[in-house]
Structures are given as C-alpha cells and as structure tokens.
Write a protein that holds these residues in place. Structure first.
Motif, PDB file in Angstrom:
ATOM      1  N   ALA A 198      21.175  -0.393  28.953  1.00  0.00           N
ATOM      2  CA  ALA A 198      20.784  -1.369  30.257  1.00  0.00           C
ATOM      3  C   ALA A 198      20.343  -2.824  29.668  1.00  0.00           C
ATOM      4  CB  ALA A 198      19.835  -0.772  30.868  1.00  0.00           C
ATOM      5  N   ASP A 199      20.579  -3.690  30.437  1.00  0.00           N
ATOM      6  CA  ASP A 199      20.465  -5.116  30.105  1.00  0.00           C
ATOM      7  C   ASP A 199      19.375  -5.775  31.097  1.00  0.00           C
ATOM      8  OD1 ASP A 199      21.761  -5.757  32.411  1.00  0.00           O
ATOM      9  OD2 ASP A 199      23.481  -6.310  31.024  1.00  0.00           O
ATOM     10  N   LEU A 200      18.881  -6.808  31.075  1.00  0.00           N
ATOM     11  CA  LEU A 200      17.894  -7.461  31.839  1.00  0.00           C
ATOM     12  C   LEU A 200      18.485  -7.652  33.125  1.00  0.00           C
ATOM     13  CD1 LEU A 200      15.095  -8.674  32.196  1.00  0.00           C
ATOM     14  CD2 LEU A 200      16.268 -10.924  31.586  1.00  0.00           C
ATOM     15  N   ASP A 201      19.661  -7.898  33.445  1.00  0.00           N
ATOM     16  CA  ASP A 201      20.073  -8.144  34.676  1.00  0.00           C
ATOM     17  C   ASP A 201      20.243  -6.861  35.366  1.00  0.00           C
ATOM     18  OD1 ASP A 201      20.713 -10.794  34.221  1.00  0.00           O
ATOM     19  OD2 ASP A 201      22.837 -10.429  33.810  1.00  0.00           O
ATOM     20  N   MET A 202      20.352  -5.830  34.988  1.00  0.00           N
ATOM     21  CA  MET A 202      20.296  -4.456  35.540  1.00  0.00           C
ATOM     22  C   MET A 202      18.734  -4.058  36.065  1.00  0.00           C
ATOM     23  SD  MET A 202      23.159  -2.032  33.711  1.00  0.00           S
ATOM     24  CE  MET A 202      22.888  -0.535  35.098  1.00  0.00           C
ATOM     25  N   ILE A 203      18.054  -4.429  34.967  1.00  0.00           N
ATOM     26  CA  ILE A 203      16.347  -4.046  35.300  1.00  0.00           C
ATOM     27  C   ILE A 203      16.048  -4.972  36.628  1.00  0.00           C
ATOM     28  CG2 ILE A 203      14.143  -4.406  34.335  1.00  0.00           C
ATOM     29  CD1 ILE A 203      15.991  -2.186  32.905  1.00  0.00           C
ATOM     30  N   THR A 204      16.409  -6.158  36.535  1.00  0.00           N
ATOM     31  CA  THR A 204      15.956  -7.004  37.659  1.00  0.00           C
ATOM     32  C   THR A 204      16.521  -6.540  38.816  1.00  0.00           C
ATOM     33  OG1 THR A 204      17.622  -8.671  37.051  1.00  0.00           O
ATOM     34  CG2 THR A 204      15.196  -9.046  36.270  1.00  0.00           C
ATOM     35  N   GLU A 205      17.831  -6.084  38.776  1.00  0.00           N
ATOM     36  CA  GLU A 205      18.323  -5.822  40.159  1.00  0.00           C
ATOM     37  C   GLU A 205      17.577  -4.575  40.774  1.00  0.00           C
ATOM     38  OE1 GLU A 205      23.046  -4.453  41.287  1.00  0.00           O
ATOM     39  OE2 GLU A 205      22.552  -5.060  39.317  1.00  0.00           O
ATOM     40  N   SER A 206      17.271  -3.738  39.842  1.00  0.00           N
ATOM     41  CA  SER A 206      16.644  -2.434  40.349  1.00  0.00           C
ATOM     42  C   SER A 206      15.568  -2.688  41.200  1.00  0.00           C
ATOM     43  CB  SER A 206      16.231  -1.655  39.054  1.00  0.00           C
ATOM     44  OG  SER A 206      14.836  -2.348  38.607  1.00  0.00           O
ATOM     45  N   ILE A 207      15.013  -3.980  41.248  1.00  0.00           N
ATOM     46  CA  ILE A 207      13.698  -4.109  41.952  1.00  0.00           C
ATOM     47  C   ILE A 207      13.850  -4.078  43.464  1.00  0.00           C
ATOM     48  CG2 ILE A 207      11.965  -5.934  42.646  1.00  0.00           C
ATOM     49  CD1 ILE A 207      12.187  -7.135  39.576  1.00  0.00           C
ATOM     50  N   ASP A 208      15.290  -4.458  43.865  1.00  0.00           N
ATOM     51  CA  ASP A 208      15.421  -4.381  45.318  1.00  0.00           C
ATOM     52  C   ASP A 208      16.629  -3.183  45.515  1.00  0.00           C
ATOM     53  OD1 ASP A 208      14.204  -6.677  46.000  1.00  0.00           O
ATOM     54  OD2 ASP A 208      15.688  -7.926  44.885  1.00  0.00           O
ATOM     55  N   LYS A 209      17.000  -2.515  44.654  1.00  0.00           N
ATOM     56  CA  LYS A 209      17.926  -1.347  44.836  1.00  0.00           C
ATOM     57  C   LYS A 209      17.277  -0.039  44.436  1.00  0.00           C
ATOM     58  CE  LYS A 209      22.223  -1.684  44.185  1.00  0.00           C
ATOM     59  NZ  LYS A 209      23.775  -1.444  43.643  1.00  0.00           N
ATOM     60  N   GLU A 210      17.231   0.810  45.469  1.00  0.00           N
ATOM     61  CA  GLU A 210      16.700   2.165  45.364  1.00  0.00           C
ATOM     62  C   GLU A 210      17.375   3.191  44.508  1.00  0.00           C
ATOM     63  OE1 GLU A 210      15.929   4.129  49.122  1.00  0.00           O
ATOM     64  OE2 GLU A 210      14.249   2.453  49.625  1.00  0.00           O
ATOM     65  N   ASN A 211      18.712   2.946  44.394  1.00  0.00           N
ATOM     66  CA  ASN A 211      19.510   3.660  43.631  1.00  0.00           C
ATOM     67  C   ASN A 211      19.668   3.693  41.894  1.00  0.00           C
ATOM     68  OD1 ASN A 211      21.104   6.025  43.935  1.00  0.00           O
ATOM     69  ND2 ASN A 211      23.085   5.006  43.985  1.00  0.00           N
ATOM     70  N   GLY A 226       0.604  -4.234  32.912  1.00  0.00           N
ATOM     71  CA  GLY A 226       1.858  -4.689  33.729  1.00  0.00           C
ATOM     72  C   GLY A 226       2.961  -4.149  33.494  1.00  0.00           C
ATOM     73  N   ARG A 227       3.947  -3.977  34.531  1.00  0.00           N
ATOM     74  CA  ARG A 227       5.342  -3.506  34.598  1.00  0.00           C
ATOM     75  C   ARG A 227       6.077  -4.025  35.244  1.00  0.00           C
ATOM     76  NH1 ARG A 227       0.754  -0.996  37.086  1.00  0.00           N
ATOM     77  NH2 ARG A 227       0.600  -0.809  39.227  1.00  0.00           N
ATOM     78  N   VAL A 228       7.387  -3.379  35.344  1.00  0.00           N
ATOM     79  CA  VAL A 228       8.511  -3.705  36.188  1.00  0.00           C
ATOM     80  C   VAL A 228       8.348  -3.270  37.661  1.00  0.00           C
ATOM     81  CG1 VAL A 228      10.977  -3.354  36.560  1.00  0.00           C
ATOM     82  CG2 VAL A 228      10.037  -3.610  34.183  1.00  0.00           C
ATOM     83  N   PRO A 229       8.357  -4.120  38.414  1.00  0.00           N
ATOM     84  CA  PRO A 229       8.091  -3.763  40.023  1.00  0.00           C
ATOM     85  C   PRO A 229       8.962  -2.645  40.364  1.00  0.00           C
ATOM     86  CG  PRO A 229       8.164  -6.066  39.758  1.00  0.00           C
ATOM     87  CD  PRO A 229       8.539  -5.630  38.521  1.00  0.00           C
ATOM     88  N   GLU A 305       8.985  -9.005  29.514  1.00  0.00           N
ATOM     89  CA  GLU A 305       7.782  -9.950  29.220  1.00  0.00           C
ATOM     90  C   GLU A 305       8.038 -11.290  28.999  1.00  0.00           C
ATOM     91  OE1 GLU A 305       3.178  -9.064  28.249  1.00  0.00           O
ATOM     92  OE2 GLU A 305       4.666  -9.034  26.321  1.00  0.00           O
ATOM     93  N   LYS A 306       9.012 -11.575  28.342  1.00  0.00           N
ATOM     94  CA  LYS A 306       9.408 -13.185  27.792  1.00  0.00           C
ATOM     95  C   LYS A 306      10.229 -13.737  28.924  1.00  0.00           C
ATOM     96  CE  LYS A 306       9.469 -13.160  22.978  1.00  0.00           C
ATOM     97  NZ  LYS A 306      10.340 -13.205  21.587  1.00  0.00           N
ATOM     98  N   SER A 307      11.014 -12.880  29.861  1.00  0.00           N
ATOM     99  CA  SER A 307      12.018 -13.365  30.908  1.00  0.00           C
ATOM    100  C   SER A 307      11.513 -14.281  31.735  1.00  0.00           C
ATOM    101  CB  SER A 307      12.829 -12.207  31.236  1.00  0.00           C
ATOM    102  OG  SER A 307      11.957 -11.538  32.153  1.00  0.00           O
ATOM    103  N   GLY A 308      10.191 -14.020  32.179  1.00  0.00           N
ATOM    104  CA  GLY A 308       9.644 -14.767  33.275  1.00  0.00           C
ATOM    105  C   GLY A 308       9.812 -14.034  34.520  1.00  0.00           C
ATOM    106  N   CYS A 309      10.367 -12.792  34.499  1.00  0.00           N
ATOM    107  CA  CYS A 309      10.874 -11.926  35.635  1.00  0.00           C
ATOM    108  C   CYS A 309       9.635 -11.446  36.432  1.00  0.00           C
ATOM    109  CB  CYS A 309      11.617 -10.763  35.483  1.00  0.00           C
ATOM    110  SG  CYS A 309      13.239 -11.472  35.000  1.00  0.00           S
ATOM    111  N   PRO A 310       9.410 -10.917  37.678  1.00  0.00           N
ATOM    112  CA  PRO A 310       8.253 -10.365  37.985  1.00  0.00           C
ATOM    113  C   PRO A 310       7.591  -9.441  37.309  1.00  0.00           C
ATOM    114  CG  PRO A 310       9.970 -10.853  39.862  1.00  0.00           C
ATOM    115  CD  PRO A 310      10.732 -10.941  38.689  1.00  0.00           C
ATOM    116  N   ILE A 311       6.257  -9.597  37.269  1.00  0.00           N
ATOM    117  CA  ILE A 311       5.382  -8.435  36.921  1.00  0.00           C
ATOM    118  C   ILE A 311       4.548  -7.927  37.778  1.00  0.00           C
ATOM    119  CG2 ILE A 311       3.599  -7.663  34.808  1.00  0.00           C
ATOM    120  CD1 ILE A 311       5.131  -9.635  32.952  1.00  0.00           C
TER     121      ILE A 311
END
Length: 313
Positions: A198-211, A226-229, A305-311
């Motif tokens: 898995a890469d960063l794009d997939m992780i951030t995409e998961s925030i809005d996708k239940e699947n 702190g954690r991935v939303p 954590e370095k990416s600046g994505c929501p925590i």
C-alpha cells in the motif's frame, strides 16, 4: 437294529449342531471387544489430529522447532539482532536486518529496489528454489518483515519458525556460538508484487472510502498520540498467545471480523511505524486466515506523519 442306529445318528447330529452354534457364539463374543477397541483407538487418533489442527489457511507457513529439527535442505535464517552473542540454530546463516531497508525520498526503512534484494539473498547463499525458514527473538516480528520482503520479490517457499529462538531452546535443541555461512549464489528476484504494497495515496483514499480499511498495529500509546482518520487499532501482539505462539484461526478471525476486517473489503492495509509490526499482521491475515486483499503500507507512520495528511487524535 436299523431303527436304533437311525436314532443314535439323529442324536449325534443334534449334538453337533448345538456345539457348532455355541462355538460360533463364543467366537463372535471374543471378536466384538477387539472391534470396539479398534474403533476407540481410531476415535482417539482422530481427536488428536483435530486438536493439532488450528484451522490455518496455509499451516505449512509456520514451522515448529521439532519440524525444523527434522527438515532437510532448508535454509535457516537467523534474523535476530546482529549484536546478540551465540544462540544460533545449527546451520543457520545470519542476515543483518538493516540490509533489507532503504531510504526513499526522505522516508527511512522502506523496501529497497529489486537489485538490492538480489544481492542480499544471493550473497547469503540463498537460491530462488530454496525453502527458507526465518527465526528471530521477538515472536516472529522481524521474521515476518523478511517474509514479506521475500514474498514481494517472488520467493515461493518462505516460512517462519513459530516461537523463534526461544522455541528452539525450550525444545532442548543445541545452539551454536556463531552463524554458518554458505557459498554465494546468483539470486534472480521478480519485479515487486505491487498487490502486496500500500502507498500513501491508498491510505489517504481510505479516509473517505469504507471499503478501504487501515489497521494500525502500533502500541496503544502510539495510537493515542495520533492516527490515520478512520483507522482500526489492532495491536500486532493480539494475534499471539502468552507463550508467543499464534492463536488458532477461530480466535484470530473473531479478533479481526469483530473490528470490521472482513475478506470482502477492497483492500486491508496494516501499518505501524516502519512496516515491521504490520508485516506480522499481514502474515496472520494472508497465511493463517487466507485473506487475499491485504497490502502492507510500506511508508507507514514515518511517511504519513511527514506527509501533512490529516491526523486524528
């Protein structure tokens, strides 16, 4: 006179039939307990076989100390801390943990390029068709990371010694003060299997996708910091019994399914700080439970954590 002889013959015939019938009854009575005992023995054997079967999808992915002691031609890899003195399983070679990591775009401890793995495994004396059994001293934690790395690059037969170095010692087997060495080989890795990553794009995409589901395998303190939303917290140690062995399939399935980690998800993406603990969880989900849609998040928390994505706190 003839009548008398006929009478005697009749009496003899009746007597013979009575004795024969009694003999048959006696023989049947003596055989029945033997058949019953045989059935009881068969039932006991079947019960023992069921007791030993923990319901894993690929039980051969785990090797016990007894099994390893009797295996022939397997390459045994000691993946403990290189600074630990002695304690090597006889014949084991050692691979330094740091050699399987690379820094990519400022993110440490990521998968290296294919050529690095080819050099690492080839210089250790491992060939593409070898059966490789990996052990460590942390309940399979580091062994699972090397298992994942080798699987990503196409090695077919990679297994983990359940219980690691402690299981070997507790079984009463001897250890050596130094590792063995093998003649270098030419190892040819396959291109990286992206379906295991898995890469960063997939992780951030998961925030809005239940699947798409992210599993945080870190400690509770790390999770609270702190954690991935939307991530689900299942610490990697939850898969283990107190003695370091893996829980059975029913227990494991209950842990993950009760947290919404089901096989029908589009992708299940475990992470930790540097994709080590999460590799352990990936081993559990794929090898022990038979999940097919699991991707270890290579960059893990260091990258996120370095990416600046929501925590989420």
């Amino acid at each position: 006179m003839l009548k008398a002889l006929k009478g005697i013959l009749a009496i003899l015939m009746v007597s013979f039939l009575i004795v024969s019938a009694a003999g048959c009854t006696a023989n049947q009575a003596s055989e029945q307990p033997v058949e019953a005992n045989e059935i009881e023995v068969e039932e006991i054997v079947e019960e023992e076989e069921v007791a030993d079967d923990r319901g894993y999808h690929r039980p051969e992915s785990l090797v016990t100390a007894d099994e390893l002691n009797s295996m022939e031609n397997a390459i045994i890899v000691d993946f403990r801390d290189a600074k630990l003195p002695g304690g090597y399983i006889p014949g084991a070679i050692q691979i330094n943990r740091g050699q399987q990591f690379a820094e990519i775009e400022g993110v440490a401890n990521m998968l290296p390029e294919k050529e690095v793995i080819e050099n690492l495994l080839g210089s250790a004396g491992i060939s593409n068709n070898d059966t490789v059994v990996i052990y460590d001293a942390e309940n399979g934690l580091w062994a699972a990371r090397l298992w994942w790395t080798m699987k990503v690059y196409g090695h077919e037969d990679v297994r983990i010694l359940e219980g690691g170095a402690d299981a070997w010692k507790n079984a009463g087997f001897n250890t050596e003060m130094s590792a063995d060495s093998l003649e270098a080989t030419t190892y040819t890795a396959k291109d990286a299997n992206e379906s295991m990553i898995a890469d960063l794009d997939m992780i951030t995409e998961s925030i809005d996708k239940e699947n798409l589901v992210v599993i945080d395998t870190r400690s509770e303190d790390e999770w609270n910091d702190g954690r991935v939303p939307g991530a689900v917290w299942i610490e990697w140690t939850n898969a283990l019994n107190s003695d370091g062995t893996f829980k059975n399939a029913d227990e494991l399935r209950s842990i993950y399914e009760s947290n919404g980690i089901t096989k029908d998800k589009e992708a299940i993406m475990p992470h930790c700080k540097s994709a080590v603990r999460s590799a352990h969880t990936m081993f559990v989900l794929t090898e022990l439970l038979g999940y097919e849609n699991v991707r270890n998040y290579d960059g893990s928390w260091i990258e996120y954590e370095k990416s600046g994505c929501p925590i989420e706190i």
